[in-house]
Write a protein that holds these residues in place. Structure first.
Motif, PDB file in Angstrom:
ATOM      1  N   PHE A 219       0.857  -1.183   0.000  1.00  0.00           N
ATOM      2  CA  PHE A 219       0.000   0.000   0.000  1.00  0.00           C
ATOM      3  C   PHE A 219       0.896   1.237   0.000  1.00  0.00           C
ATOM      4  O   PHE A 219       1.877   1.304   0.752  1.00  0.00           O
ATOM      5  CB  PHE A 219      -0.890   0.054   1.248  1.00  0.00           C
ATOM      6  CG  PHE A 219      -1.901  -1.063   1.341  1.00  0.00           C
ATOM      7  CD1 PHE A 219      -2.274  -1.805   0.230  1.00  0.00           C
ATOM      8  CD2 PHE A 219      -2.490  -1.366   2.558  1.00  0.00           C
ATOM      9  CE1 PHE A 219      -3.210  -2.813   0.321  1.00  0.00           C
ATOM     10  CE2 PHE A 219      -3.427  -2.377   2.670  1.00  0.00           C
ATOM     11  CZ  PHE A 219      -3.784  -3.105   1.545  1.00  0.00           C
ATOM     12  N   THR A 220       0.562   2.222  -0.821  1.00  0.00           N
ATOM     13  CA  THR A 220       1.358   3.438  -0.885  1.00  0.00           C
ATOM     14  C   THR A 220       0.476   4.634  -1.167  1.00  0.00           C
ATOM     15  O   THR A 220      -0.595   4.503  -1.784  1.00  0.00           O
ATOM     16  CB  THR A 220       2.452   3.328  -1.961  1.00  0.00           C
ATOM     17  OG1 THR A 220       3.221   4.528  -1.995  1.00  0.00           O
ATOM     18  CG2 THR A 220       1.844   3.072  -3.334  1.00  0.00           C
ATOM     19  N   ASP A 221       0.925   5.792  -0.713  1.00  0.00           N
ATOM     20  CA  ASP A 221       0.238   7.037  -1.058  1.00  0.00           C
ATOM     21  C   ASP A 221       0.781   7.606  -2.357  1.00  0.00           C
ATOM     22  O   ASP A 221       0.326   8.654  -2.820  1.00  0.00           O
ATOM     23  CB  ASP A 221       0.353   8.061   0.067  1.00  0.00           C
ATOM     24  CG  ASP A 221       1.782   8.240   0.573  1.00  0.00           C
ATOM     25  OD1 ASP A 221       2.689   7.557   0.056  1.00  0.00           O
ATOM     26  OD2 ASP A 221       1.986   9.053   1.495  1.00  0.00           O
ATOM     27  N   GLY A 222       1.750   6.937  -2.962  1.00  0.00           N
ATOM     28  CA  GLY A 222       2.244   7.342  -4.266  1.00  0.00           C
ATOM     29  C   GLY A 222       1.175   7.192  -5.331  1.00  0.00           C
ATOM     30  O   GLY A 222       0.221   6.423  -5.181  1.00  0.00           O
ATOM     31  N   THR A 223       1.329   7.946  -6.400  1.00  0.00           N
ATOM     32  CA  THR A 223       0.345   7.912  -7.482  1.00  0.00           C
ATOM     33  C   THR A 223       1.022   7.557  -8.799  1.00  0.00           C
ATOM     34  O   THR A 223       2.234   7.728  -8.969  1.00  0.00           O
ATOM     35  CB  THR A 223      -0.365   9.266  -7.635  1.00  0.00           C
ATOM     36  OG1 THR A 223       0.615  10.293  -7.850  1.00  0.00           O
ATOM     37  CG2 THR A 223      -1.165   9.598  -6.383  1.00  0.00           C
ATOM     38  N   ALA A 224       0.220   7.056  -9.730  1.00  0.00           N
ATOM     39  CA  ALA A 224       0.723   6.651 -11.044  1.00  0.00           C
ATOM     40  C   ALA A 224       0.709   7.857 -11.970  1.00  0.00           C
ATOM     41  O   ALA A 224      -0.270   8.114 -12.664  1.00  0.00           O
ATOM     42  CB  ALA A 224      -0.126   5.519 -11.602  1.00  0.00           C
ATOM     43  N   ARG A 225       1.807   8.586 -11.995  1.00  0.00           N
ATOM     44  CA  ARG A 225       1.873   9.801 -12.815  1.00  0.00           C
ATOM     45  C   ARG A 225       2.065   9.464 -14.288  1.00  0.00           C
ATOM     46  O   ARG A 225       1.259   9.817 -15.120  1.00  0.00           O
ATOM     47  CB  ARG A 225       3.019  10.694 -12.328  1.00  0.00           C
ATOM     48  CG  ARG A 225       2.877  11.116 -10.871  1.00  0.00           C
ATOM     49  CD  ARG A 225       4.066  11.949 -10.426  1.00  0.00           C
ATOM     50  NE  ARG A 225       5.328  11.242 -10.568  1.00  0.00           N
ATOM     51  CZ  ARG A 225       5.796  10.371  -9.673  1.00  0.00           C
ATOM     52  NH1 ARG A 225       5.084  10.088  -8.598  1.00  0.00           N
ATOM     53  NH2 ARG A 225       6.958   9.769  -9.868  1.00  0.00           N
TER      54      ARG A 225
END
Length: 252
Positions: A219-225
């Motif tokens: 789980f991550t708060d990163g996003t798929a840019r």
């Protein structure tokens, strides 16, 4: 394929604390770009099931000493290192996949493989089985994870150690459903990768994973840019909090 909404798969149930939930890191950036992340993953007590080594969309064209060092540190702490193999949804030639696997083994002594963008349909199973049979001739008992990113045809579960049955954003994951056939297998067989998970929804995300019977998570708060891979390149901003929750055994 039939689905059950809100129904636990495998042996998951409210109050269960013996599912051995842990992390599978699917795509941390190159050690040159993310040295602190690799150092953190090599620290003891991180409940890591495995970490994927992706040098350059695979093993690269020549041995990379930084990647060899990072992989060695993980193995010294008892963590599996998996080589990244991109199947391109079945479009990648068999010979290319096996060639990448050989380089992963020769250069980095990986413990197994993540077959990313693995096809999920019944008609593709025979070719995936062929690939898996070849991989198992290259090394003894490799740990193989099929990166479908969705629920595949159930027959795939007979041929791999783990299946990635969800890979995507939190906005989809929180309303996702579990395939009924997964109840025939223990949670240790399934992985969920979820990006864009807000800190305030960690408990909810962990509940979804437990109800759906997935013991390996990322789980991550990163996003798929620029693509899904971007989301996995760093550690989540709430990494310490997430490690603490997994380490103490998440219960409902």
């Amino acid at each position: 394929m039939s689905y059950l909404t809100g129904t636990p798969a495998g042996t998951a149930s409210p109050g269960a604390t013996d599912l051995r939930t842990g992390f599978g890191a699917p795509g941390i950036a190159h050690p040159l770009l993310a040295p602190s992340e690799w150092a953190e993953l090599a620290r003891p007590g991180r409940a890591l099931h495995w970490v994927v080594l992706d040098v350059a969309d695979g093993p690269g064209v020549r041995p990379d000493p930084r990647c060899l060092e990072a992989a060695g540190r993980l193995r010294n702490t008892g963590v599996r290192v998996l080589g990244h193999l991109d199947l391109r949804h079945g479009a990648r030639p068999f010979a290319e996949v096996i060639s990448d696997a050989r380089r992963h083994l020769d250069w980095y002594q990986v413990d197994g493989f993540l077959l990313d963008r693995c096809p999920a349909g019944r008609g593709d199973l025979l070719e995936v089985r062929r690939t898996l049979a070849a991989l198992r001739t290259l090394c003894e008992a490799p740990h193989v994870v099929l990166g479908h990113g969705t629920h595949p045809y159930p027959g795939y579960a007979e041929h791999a150690d783990q299946l990635v049955t969800f890979s995507g954003p939190w906005s989809d994951y929180r309303w996702s459903q579990v395939a009924e056939w997964t109840a025939e297998h223990p949670p240790e067989r399934f992985c969920h990768f979820v990006h864009g998970v807000p800190r305030g929804h960690l408990d909810e995300a962990l509940r979804v994973a437990r109800w759906q019977g997935a013991a390996t998570i990322w789980f991550t708060d990163g996003t798929a840019r620029g693509g899904a891979g971007d989301a996995w390149e760093g550690l989540p901003g709430y990494w310490d909090e997430l490690v603490s929750r997994i380490g103490t055994g998440v219960s409902e």
